[in-house]
Structures are given as C-alpha cells and as structure tokens.
Write a protein that holds these residues in place. Structure first.
Motif: not given
Length: 255
Positions: A223-232
């Motif tokens: 899910e997108p929420e698996d990626i954005g927080p990891m980048i942050a």
C-alpha cells in the motif's frame, strides 16, 4: 500539530498521488514542510495541501512535467519563490518520485515509447537533480525511486525496469560526487503497490492482486502507506549514515 520545530523542507516530485502523496503526508506528520509537483490534476494537489495543513505543516504545490527539461530553469525560480514563502533559502531533501508506467514486451516496444520513458525516468531525474543542486543544502539528502523490477523480472517490464536500473547506478555516482558536501543519496525500490499507477492494475485487478500477494513473503500487496513513511524515516536524522544504498520495500517479493 507536530512537535518538530526545525522546519526542514523536502521537494517531492509527483506528490499529488500515489507514493509521492504518501511521502508528502508522512513528512508532514514529522513536521517537515514540502514543495511538491503535480502535472495536471490541480484538485488532487489542493487536497494534499489541505491534508498537510491539517497535520500542522506547510506545503506549496507547483506544476511540473518532469519530461519537459526545458521547463527546469523556470521551475527552479518557482522553487526559490516557494522557499521564500516558507521562510527558507534551501531545500533539505529531494525525492525524485514522479514517473509513468509502461507494459510492453521487448519485441513490441517502440522507439517513441523508449524515448518517453527515458525522458521521465532518467533524463528528467538527472537534469532536475542537477538544476536543484545549488538549492540543496550541504548535509541534505536525495532519495531516488526505483522498482523491485530491477531485481526480479516480469515480462513486459524490460524498458521501464532498465530505466530504473540506470537510476540505481546514478544514485551511487551522486553519492560519490556529492559526498564532499555531506549529501547522502539512496534508492528506494518499492515492490508492487496498490495505487492508480498502471491504470490501477495492482489495486483493481483481483487476479494481479492475488498473484502479487502469492509471491510476497508477507502475503499481501503493498500500500502507499508502506512506502511514504519509510521514505520519511530514511530522511530523518536516524538515517544519516545510510548512503549509496538500494533499499527494497516490497514485503519480501520473489524471494
């Protein structure tokens, strides 16, 4: 309202949808202000702006087609103006996320399709990064988006994956050349994610969704929420010693 008070600023390309949107919102949750780009969907961009402001951070949405490299000088000026409204002179982080999809066999891929992929996924990333280097502070960070498809192969993805492979090489060279400025550069390579990318293929096609989940160790699509927080998280102070790495975020696809 975030408790962070250092007001770092990230520039995220393709921030009005999908992984870019998730990244902008995850940065806002950490108190990081943003400048993000969108191509045409102003309404989607405005929705992200509202979400960021609700989180207590600030953002500026700027139109940009990253395949139009002739537009980069004017875009840099727009970024400088946006920074002024945010009370800053430099960006701290650059996330090269904007992209397009392509599904075609090697035999059927046309020269025009290859050129279009090159413009967005390599030339655009290379020259936009180059153009923004004077605005990136020493000690800043760059994250380039790649794909799990550079490690495992699915027929029909050769042209797209090859461009992403070039980005992974570019990442290492950026890390080497920008090292004297203290700038760390990494690649984040997502697996198959349920977004509107590729016409919503992973999200909306139950067959594809099931196939991806079946070859993923954690048993579902991303899910997108698996990626954005990891980048942050990678951009945070705790990621300061990670450099020149390809970090796959796929839940364990094709192990």
């Amino acid at each position: 309202m975030s408790q962070t008070t250092d007001h770092h600023v990230a520039l995220v390309t393709g921030g009005s949808r999908g992984l870019g949107r998730s990244t902008v919102l995850a940065l806002a949750a950490r108190g990081v202000d943003t400048i993000f780009t969108y191509v045409a969907n102003r309404a989607a961009a405005e929705e992200v702006v509202q979400r960021v402001e609700q989180a207590g951070a600030r953002t500026v949405a700027l139109p940009l087609d990253t395949s139009d490299t002739n537009a980069f000088p004017a875009f840099v000026t727009a970024v400088q103006d946006a920074l002024a409204t945010l009370g800053r002179e430099r960006i701290d982080y650059l996330v090269n996320n904007a992209g397009t999809s392509h599904h075609q066999s090697i035999a059927e891929t046309t020269g025009d399709e290859l050129d279009a992929l090159y413009q967005v996924h390599f030339k655009g990333v290379f020259l936009l990064t180059q153009a923004l280097l004077p605005l990136l502070r020493d000690g800043g960070r760059i994250v380039n988006l790649s794909s799990g498809l550079t490690r495992f192969s699915f027929p029909g993805s050769a042209a797209y994956a090859s461009m992403k492979g070039a980005i992974e090489v570019l990442t290492r060279y950026l890390a080497k050349e920008l090292g004297p400025r203290g700038i760390a550069v990494n690649t984040v390579a997502p697996g198959a994610i349920a977004t509107d990318f590729s016409g919503g293929l992973v999200r909306d096609d139950a067959n594809v969704n099931r196939q991806v989940a079946g070859v993923t160790a954690l048993g579902r699509v991303g899910e997108p929420e698996d990626i954005g927080p990891m980048i942050a998280s990678l951009l945070s102070e705790s990621g300061r010693w990670i450099n020149a790495q390809r970090i796959e975020v796929s839940g364990g696809m094709m192990l």
